[in-house]
Design an enzyme around this catalytic site. Structure first.
Site, PDB file in Angstrom:
ATOM      1  N   TYR A 137     -71.987  95.196 103.887  1.00  0.00           N
ATOM      2  CA  TYR A 137     -71.797  94.096 102.905  1.00  0.00           C
ATOM      3  C   TYR A 137     -71.408  92.842 103.786  1.00  0.00           C
ATOM      4  O   TYR A 137     -70.782  91.971 103.329  1.00  0.00           O
ATOM      5  CB  TYR A 137     -70.631  94.377 101.876  1.00  0.00           C
ATOM      6  CG  TYR A 137     -70.587  93.584 100.496  1.00  0.00           C
ATOM      7  CD1 TYR A 137     -71.611  93.529  99.856  1.00  0.00           C
ATOM      8  CD2 TYR A 137     -69.086  92.979 100.100  1.00  0.00           C
ATOM      9  CE1 TYR A 137     -71.626  92.733  98.547  1.00  0.00           C
ATOM     10  CE2 TYR A 137     -69.192  92.362  99.011  1.00  0.00           C
ATOM     11  CZ  TYR A 137     -70.200  92.355  98.101  1.00  0.00           C
ATOM     12  OH  TYR A 137     -70.054  91.728  96.798  1.00  0.00           O
ATOM     13  N   HIS A 195     -74.201  86.229  99.851  1.00  0.00           N
ATOM     14  CA  HIS A 195     -74.469  87.388  98.734  1.00  0.00           C
ATOM     15  C   HIS A 195     -72.877  87.835  98.178  1.00  0.00           C
ATOM     16  O   HIS A 195     -72.728  87.740  96.850  1.00  0.00           O
ATOM     17  CB  HIS A 195     -74.867  88.660  99.078  1.00  0.00           C
ATOM     18  CG  HIS A 195     -75.046  89.791  98.398  1.00  0.00           C
ATOM     19  ND1 HIS A 195     -75.736  89.685  97.230  1.00  0.00           N
ATOM     20  CD2 HIS A 195     -74.389  90.973  98.164  1.00  0.00           C
ATOM     21  CE1 HIS A 195     -75.517  90.882  96.392  1.00  0.00           C
ATOM     22  NE2 HIS A 195     -74.733  91.519  97.025  1.00  0.00           N
ATOM     23  N   ARG A 212     -64.750  86.151  89.798  1.00  0.00           N
ATOM     24  CA  ARG A 212     -63.602  85.380  90.265  1.00  0.00           C
ATOM     25  C   ARG A 212     -64.157  83.847  90.719  1.00  0.00           C
ATOM     26  O   ARG A 212     -64.009  83.704  92.012  1.00  0.00           O
ATOM     27  CB  ARG A 212     -62.987  85.859  91.452  1.00  0.00           C
ATOM     28  CG  ARG A 212     -62.228  87.341  90.997  1.00  0.00           C
ATOM     29  CD  ARG A 212     -61.978  87.905  92.478  1.00  0.00           C
ATOM     30  NE  ARG A 212     -62.989  88.114  93.369  1.00  0.00           N
ATOM     31  CZ  ARG A 212     -63.815  89.066  93.467  1.00  0.00           C
ATOM     32  NH1 ARG A 212     -63.624  90.122  92.523  1.00  0.00           N
ATOM     33  NH2 ARG A 212     -64.612  89.266  94.456  1.00  0.00           N
ATOM     34  N   GLU A 234     -82.300  94.482  96.434  1.00  0.00           N
ATOM     35  CA  GLU A 234     -81.465  93.967  97.283  1.00  0.00           C
ATOM     36  C   GLU A 234     -82.114  93.781  98.745  1.00  0.00           C
ATOM     37  O   GLU A 234     -82.631  94.730  99.146  1.00  0.00           O
ATOM     38  CB  GLU A 234     -80.064  94.624  97.688  1.00  0.00           C
ATOM     39  CG  GLU A 234     -79.234  94.515  96.381  1.00  0.00           C
ATOM     40  CD  GLU A 234     -77.835  94.992  96.352  1.00  0.00           C
ATOM     41  OE1 GLU A 234     -77.450  95.940  97.595  1.00  0.00           O
ATOM     42  OE2 GLU A 234     -76.976  94.901  95.626  1.00  0.00           O
ATOM     43  N   ASP A 285     -82.233  97.884  98.732  1.00  0.00           N
ATOM     44  CA  ASP A 285     -81.163  98.647  98.122  1.00  0.00           C
ATOM     45  C   ASP A 285     -81.390  98.607  96.386  1.00  0.00           C
ATOM     46  O   ASP A 285     -80.686  97.826  95.963  1.00  0.00           O
ATOM     47  CB  ASP A 285     -79.639  98.291  98.770  1.00  0.00           C
ATOM     48  CG  ASP A 285     -78.741  99.103  98.045  1.00  0.00           C
ATOM     49  OD1 ASP A 285     -79.102 100.310  97.588  1.00  0.00           O
ATOM     50  OD2 ASP A 285     -77.733  98.536  98.076  1.00  0.00           O
ATOM     51  N   GLN A 300     -74.299 100.288  87.391  1.00  0.00           N
ATOM     52  CA  GLN A 300     -73.010  99.772  88.380  1.00  0.00           C
ATOM     53  C   GLN A 300     -71.881  99.230  87.998  1.00  0.00           C
ATOM     54  O   GLN A 300     -70.608  99.526  88.348  1.00  0.00           O
ATOM     55  CB  GLN A 300     -73.801  98.947  89.420  1.00  0.00           C
ATOM     56  CG  GLN A 300     -72.833  98.359  90.763  1.00  0.00           C
ATOM     57  CD  GLN A 300     -73.483  97.436  91.761  1.00  0.00           C
ATOM     58  OE1 GLN A 300     -74.671  97.082  91.439  1.00  0.00           O
ATOM     59  NE2 GLN A 300     -72.913  97.333  92.736  1.00  0.00           N
ATOM     60  N   LYS A 331     -76.635 103.169  92.967  1.00  0.00           N
ATOM     61  CA  LYS A 331     -77.873 102.999  94.203  1.00  0.00           C
ATOM     62  C   LYS A 331     -78.329 104.360  94.629  1.00  0.00           C
ATOM     63  O   LYS A 331     -79.325 104.025  95.251  1.00  0.00           O
ATOM     64  CB  LYS A 331     -76.566 102.589  94.919  1.00  0.00           C
ATOM     65  CG  LYS A 331     -75.727 101.347  94.924  1.00  0.00           C
ATOM     66  CD  LYS A 331     -76.388 100.097  95.141  1.00  0.00           C
ATOM     67  CE  LYS A 331     -75.580  99.025  95.194  1.00  0.00           C
ATOM     68  NZ  LYS A 331     -76.262  97.738  95.447  1.00  0.00           N
TER      69      LYS A 331
END
Ligand code: CA
Length: 440
Positions: A142, A147, A156, A210, A244, A251, A264
């Site tokens: 990640y 992203h 958030r 992705e 991906d 999800q 995924k």
């Protein structure tokens, strides 16, 4: 001081070197300076190791049988016997570089062996491309910080990045069995979709892509014996593109508390050619300095040489073709332009971190970078980001709109390495078209 990567630039990178395979000269992906490794089936033939050169594929077993390779290069080609490249990847950089050197000489203009090499070429258009290795394990990181920030902002707004992000390369263990080569159709997954009245089972309604880079593991490590950061780069045998595919509605419902699962694991597409670290040597880049106030990586993740040249200068692109666009003869729509420079952690840091607890990485394991978005709105590596959480549809020249992918949509990922004074190379295609869900 000549850096380690620059010292690895040799005659195989010479922009003046041309191939007697005419289509290789000026080829956007596969000039003689690239020479990527793959597994292909020529018409009526069994899967075997091959090397892309222009619009041709060099048959490695045939070349070896003709006695055109020697020494370490012959050892590398012999390891590629059969339908996977795992053993070749496991040999590491020495034999791989020797193979590249001999292949480049054999394919270069003026080669005395042209007459003997020519019968070992197949037309790429006639060959089927397979996964280049048997992927034992697949881990998706990640490290695309834009992203992570874009996705975090949806949940958030004031504090998009979680507090661990700048200390630890985040990842999860993915599914190796459903990784497919470019061109394989992708069936829309069924799954549990959240509803106000409770979940319902059916076709995914928010299918996404992705944009990621894939890393092929080379020699790897024994269980219990971590790979030091200073040696981590030597365990990367090559790179590919990785889509991906993500079922965002599934999800959103299933990911807590253990992370992605069926959203995924239904499919991931990779570009089938392994672009070697040798081919990418001219395109190494310094890891961008961390912004003021960010923590320094812990010592087990910090290496001066890795910081100096552990980045990659790769332009990345996502294209979409819909049934409506194909019907009207319209060209694919560019959804995003990004770069591999938006990685907060280097490939070597991913390898060092992955093995830091003693976990063993094996030849042919695949690591994903995570989605590589650019900081600008035209650089989003997923529709979740492009549409601002499904709010703003993408408008297409066909008159269609997309928030999520529909059946018949095709996503194409491209990567290109460019630098002044060097011959550009590309990764080839990472393409997948969406089929209707099973049972619908
Ligand atoms: Ca991912």
């Amino acid at each position: 001081m000549v850096s380690e990567a620059m010292s690895r630039i040799d005659e195989t990178h010479d922009p003046k070197r041309r191939s007697w395979v005419a289509s290789a000269n000026g080829h956007p992906d596969f000039p003689i300076q690239n020479l990527p490794l793959g597994v292909v089936s020529p018409p009526g033939g069994a899967p075997r190791a091959g090397v892309a050169i222009g619009d041709r594929i060099l048959d490695l077993p045939a070349l070896l049988a003709a006695g055109l390779l020697s020494g370490e290069a012959a050892r590398a080609a012999a390891a590629a016997d059969g339908a996977t490249l795992n053993a070749l990847l496991g040999l590491g950089a020495g034999p791989r570089r020797a193979l590249r050197t001999q292949l480049s000489a054999l394919l270069a203009e003026g080669s005395a062996e042209r007459g003997r090499v020519e019968p070992c070429l197949h037309a790429a258009a006639d060959c089927a491309l397979h996964l280049p290795a048997r992927i034992g394990d697949y881990t998706d990181f990640y490290v695309g910080i834009h992203h992570a920030t874009n996705v975090g902002r949806v949940f958030r707004p004031d504090n998009p990045l979680l507090p661990n992000y700048k200390h630890v390369p985040i990842g999860y263990h993915g599914r190796a069995s459903s990784i497919v080569p470019s061109g394989t159709p992708i069936r829309r997954p069924n799954g549990q979709r959240p509803r106000p009245e409770g979940p319902s089972f059916g076709p995914c309604e928010r299918l996404d892509y992705e944009l990621e880079l894939g890393l092929w593991i080379g020699p790897g490590n024994d269980l219990g014996a971590p790979i030091p950061i200073g040696e981590a780069a030597s365990h990367i045998a090559g790179y590919c593109l990785l889509n991906d595919w993500s079922a965002r509605d599934i999800q959103a419902w299933e990911y807590q508390p253990l992370g992605p699962f069926l959203a995924k694991s239904f499919a991931s597409t990779i570009s089938p050619w392994i672009i070697t670290p040798e081919a990418l040597a001219p395109f190494r880049a310094a890891q961008p300095p961390r912004p003021e106030g960010d923590p320094q990586p812990l010592p087990y993740l910090l290496d001066a040489a890795d910081q100096a040249e552990g980045g990659l200068d790769l332009a990345l692109e996502v294209l979409l073709a819909t049934p409506g666009m194909r019907e009207k003869g319209l060209p694919p729509h560019r959804l995003a332009r990004s770069s591999a420079r938006h990685m907060y952690w280097t490939a070597a840091q991913m390898v060092a971190h992955h093995s830091s607890n003693g976990c063993n990485l094996r030849p042919g394991d695949l690591l994903g970078s995570g989605t590589l978005s650019a900081p600008d709105p035209e650089g989003c590596g997923s529709l979740l980001e492009t549409t601002r959480g499904w709010q703003q549809p993408v408008r297409l020249a066909s008159g269609e709109e997309r928030r999520a992918l529909e059946d018949g949509d095709e996503i194409l990922l491209l990567a290109r390495a460019e630098r002044q004074g060097c011959t550009s190379i590309g990764f080839g295609e990472c393409r997948g078209c969406v089929l209707p869900a099973h049972g619908s």
